[in-house]
Motif scaffolding. Structure first.
Motif, PDB file in Angstrom:
ATOM      1  N   GLU A 119      -9.402   8.388  -0.244  1.00  0.00           N
ATOM      2  CA  GLU A 119      -9.940   8.811   0.010  1.00  0.00           C
ATOM      3  C   GLU A 119     -10.222   9.353  -1.145  1.00  0.00           C
ATOM      4  OE1 GLU A 119     -11.607  13.233   2.325  1.00  0.00           O
ATOM      5  OE2 GLU A 119      -9.532  12.375   2.310  1.00  0.00           O
ATOM      6  N   THR A 120     -11.556   9.186  -1.621  1.00  0.00           N
ATOM      7  CA  THR A 120     -12.085   9.353  -2.678  1.00  0.00           C
ATOM      8  C   THR A 120     -13.270  10.408  -2.456  1.00  0.00           C
ATOM      9  OG1 THR A 120     -13.871   7.868  -2.621  1.00  0.00           O
ATOM     10  CG2 THR A 120     -12.083   7.001  -3.985  1.00  0.00           C
ATOM     11  N   ASN A 170      -5.832   1.785 -11.892  1.00  0.00           N
ATOM     12  CA  ASN A 170      -4.597   1.070 -11.511  1.00  0.00           C
ATOM     13  C   ASN A 170      -3.089   2.293 -11.921  1.00  0.00           C
ATOM     14  OD1 ASN A 170      -4.120  -1.062  -9.631  1.00  0.00           O
ATOM     15  ND2 ASN A 170      -5.297  -1.884 -11.659  1.00  0.00           N
ATOM     16  N   CYS A 225      -9.400   2.488  -2.403  1.00  0.00           N
ATOM     17  CA  CYS A 225      -9.679   3.198  -0.956  1.00  0.00           C
ATOM     18  C   CYS A 225      -8.808   1.441  -0.541  1.00  0.00           C
ATOM     19  CB  CYS A 225     -11.209   2.514  -0.903  1.00  0.00           C
ATOM     20  SG  CYS A 225     -12.407   4.014  -1.377  1.00  0.00           S
ATOM     21  N   SER A 226      -9.184   0.273  -1.129  1.00  0.00           N
ATOM     22  CA  SER A 226      -7.347  -0.425  -0.268  1.00  0.00           C
ATOM     23  C   SER A 226      -6.955   0.391  -1.139  1.00  0.00           C
ATOM     24  CB  SER A 226      -7.759  -1.792  -1.107  1.00  0.00           C
ATOM     25  OG  SER A 226      -7.175  -1.111  -2.189  1.00  0.00           O
ATOM     26  N   ARG A 227      -6.816   0.498  -1.557  1.00  0.00           N
ATOM     27  CA  ARG A 227      -4.492   1.612  -1.765  1.00  0.00           C
ATOM     28  C   ARG A 227      -4.746   2.774  -1.023  1.00  0.00           C
ATOM     29  NH1 ARG A 227      -2.563  -1.955  -4.833  1.00  0.00           N
ATOM     30  NH2 ARG A 227      -0.642  -1.410  -4.642  1.00  0.00           N
ATOM     31  N   GLY A 228      -5.387   3.437   0.031  1.00  0.00           N
ATOM     32  CA  GLY A 228      -5.206   3.469   0.839  1.00  0.00           C
ATOM     33  C   GLY A 228      -6.266   5.295   0.702  1.00  0.00           C
ATOM     34  N   SER A 244       0.830  -1.311   0.502  1.00  0.00           N
ATOM     35  CA  SER A 244      -0.104  -0.229   0.130  1.00  0.00           C
ATOM     36  C   SER A 244       0.924   1.389   0.033  1.00  0.00           C
ATOM     37  CB  SER A 244      -0.892   0.309   1.072  1.00  0.00           C
ATOM     38  OG  SER A 244      -0.070  -0.028   2.066  1.00  0.00           O
ATOM     39  N   GLN A 271     -13.396   1.106  -4.839  1.00  0.00           N
ATOM     40  CA  GLN A 271     -12.265  -0.173  -3.857  1.00  0.00           C
ATOM     41  C   GLN A 271     -11.155  -0.465  -4.078  1.00  0.00           C
ATOM     42  OE1 GLN A 271     -15.677  -3.558  -4.763  1.00  0.00           O
ATOM     43  NE2 GLN A 271     -17.378  -2.675  -3.544  1.00  0.00           N
ATOM     44  N   LEU A 272     -10.637  -0.107  -4.927  1.00  0.00           N
ATOM     45  CA  LEU A 272      -9.059  -0.741  -5.095  1.00  0.00           C
ATOM     46  C   LEU A 272      -8.954   0.489  -4.803  1.00  0.00           C
ATOM     47  CD1 LEU A 272      -6.798  -1.786  -6.855  1.00  0.00           C
ATOM     48  CD2 LEU A 272      -7.602  -0.508  -9.154  1.00  0.00           C
TER      49      LEU A 272
END
Ligand SMILES: O=C(O)C(=O)CO
Length: 325
Positions: free
Chosen positions: A30-31, A309, A25-28, A2, A22-23
């Motif tokens: 804030e959207t 990505n 967010c899973s990498r830190g 991460s 989700q991807l």
């Protein structure tokens, strides 16, 4: 792995598929998700200040105004599109802000649609439907709505990137006579598709189906105009899945209505959206779609994941998977 700190990503459209969010967010991440449909520039300008990255999910101008409003901390932007004619790429280069796009994953759905347009235009789908609606169904005439086939045809591509190659790959089992293409330089892998690199004039003169799948640039703008259409076969089918701006639409209308060109299939027009009273819609030999090239859920999810990505890589100081420059 991460990223080392939280980062803020502006999502310019509320319908960006959940897997991409989700991807991120899973990498830190804030959207910060814009809510307006169609996207509102005011909302984007209001929310973009201070973000580290932008996922740009529509075709509105992506320019210095947005970059200024974001601020100097901006480190990554990715579109969810193959074409980036709406982005001021020079401004991104000048500011050294990585810009990504998603060409690799749009090719299959656009290729399917292009073949659909070749057939729909070549076989009178639009006029045939109108014939039914106006009680002109006259099957007793042997020469009624005679179309042209892909079999034994010369297929020409203007542009031979991922989309054209995906079409050429599909056409390998359609018994075509020949595949030609025009690009600035010959593509090394053209042997894979048994395709021949030819000058523009030859492409125009020899193609039975001519498919446009090239970026819109100052060089390609209105490349297909009265001069080009005059060199094409009267039996040719013209298909555009790239951008409306590659075509002079008034000249195309003239070529189709005067019989200089047999038919056209367009997924892209000028302008978009096309006004309901546009003369091009009145032509029996023109099939027009409202820019549906990537409109499948599978491709839309893949585009959003690739855009996410691209952003994650840039935030991690790695090259984007699909950089635009
Ligand atoms: O991805 C794009 O740029 C498209 O226009 C697909 O049709």
């Amino acid at each position: 792995m991460s990223v080392s700190r939280a980062f803020k990503v502006l999502i310019s459209h509320p319908q960006v598929p959940a897997p991409a969010l989700q991807l991120l967010c899973s990498r830190g991440a804030e959207t910060i998700i814009c809510k307006s449909v169609p996207p509102s520039r005011d909302e984007i300008l209001e929310k973009v200040g201070g973000v580290d990255a932008i996922l740009w999910a529509h075709y509105q101008p992506l320019n210095a105004v947005i970059l200024d409003a974001a601020g100097p901390q901006l480190r990554a932007v990715s579109t969810m599109s193959s074409g980036i004619d709406f982005a001021d790429v020079e401004e991104f280069k000048r500011r050294k802000i990585p810009l990504g796009h998603t060409p690799g994953v749009v090719k299959n759905s656009v290729a399917d649609l292009a073949i659909g347009l070749m057939i729909a235009a070549g076989r009178h789908f639009h006029a045939g439907r109108t014939d039914i609606e106006t009680s002109q169904w006259v099957t007793e005439h042997i020469d009624w709505r005679m179309g042209v086939e892909i079999r034994d045809s010369v297929i020409g591509f203007f542009g031979f990137g991922g989309i054209s190659q995906a079409i050429a790959k599909r056409l390998q089992c359609w018994d075509v006579a020949k595949i030609l293409y025009t690009t600035r330089n010959r593509k090394e892998n053209d042997v894979d598709y048994k395709a021949e690199h030819v000058p523009f004039e030859r492409l125009l003169q020899e193609s039975d189906f001519l498919v446009v799948a090239a970026p819109l640039t100052s060089e390609t703008r209105e490349k297909f105009n009265s001069k080009a259409f005059a060199q094409m076969k009267g039996s040719a089918v013209f298909v555009n899945v790239a951008r409306g701006g590659l075509v002079n639409q008034a000249d195309l209308h003239e070529a189709l209505s005067s019989g200089k060109l047999f038919a056209a299939g367009l997924d892209v027009t000028t302008p978009e959206p096309l006004p309901a009273d546009s003369p091009i819609l009145k032509l029996p030999n023109c099939v027009v779609l409202p820019h549906l090239g990537t409109q499948t859920m599978k491709t839309t999810i893949e585009m959003s994941l690739l855009a996410a990505n691209n952003i994650i890589n840039a935030i991690e100081d790695k090259p984007m998977l699909s950089p635009a420059y």
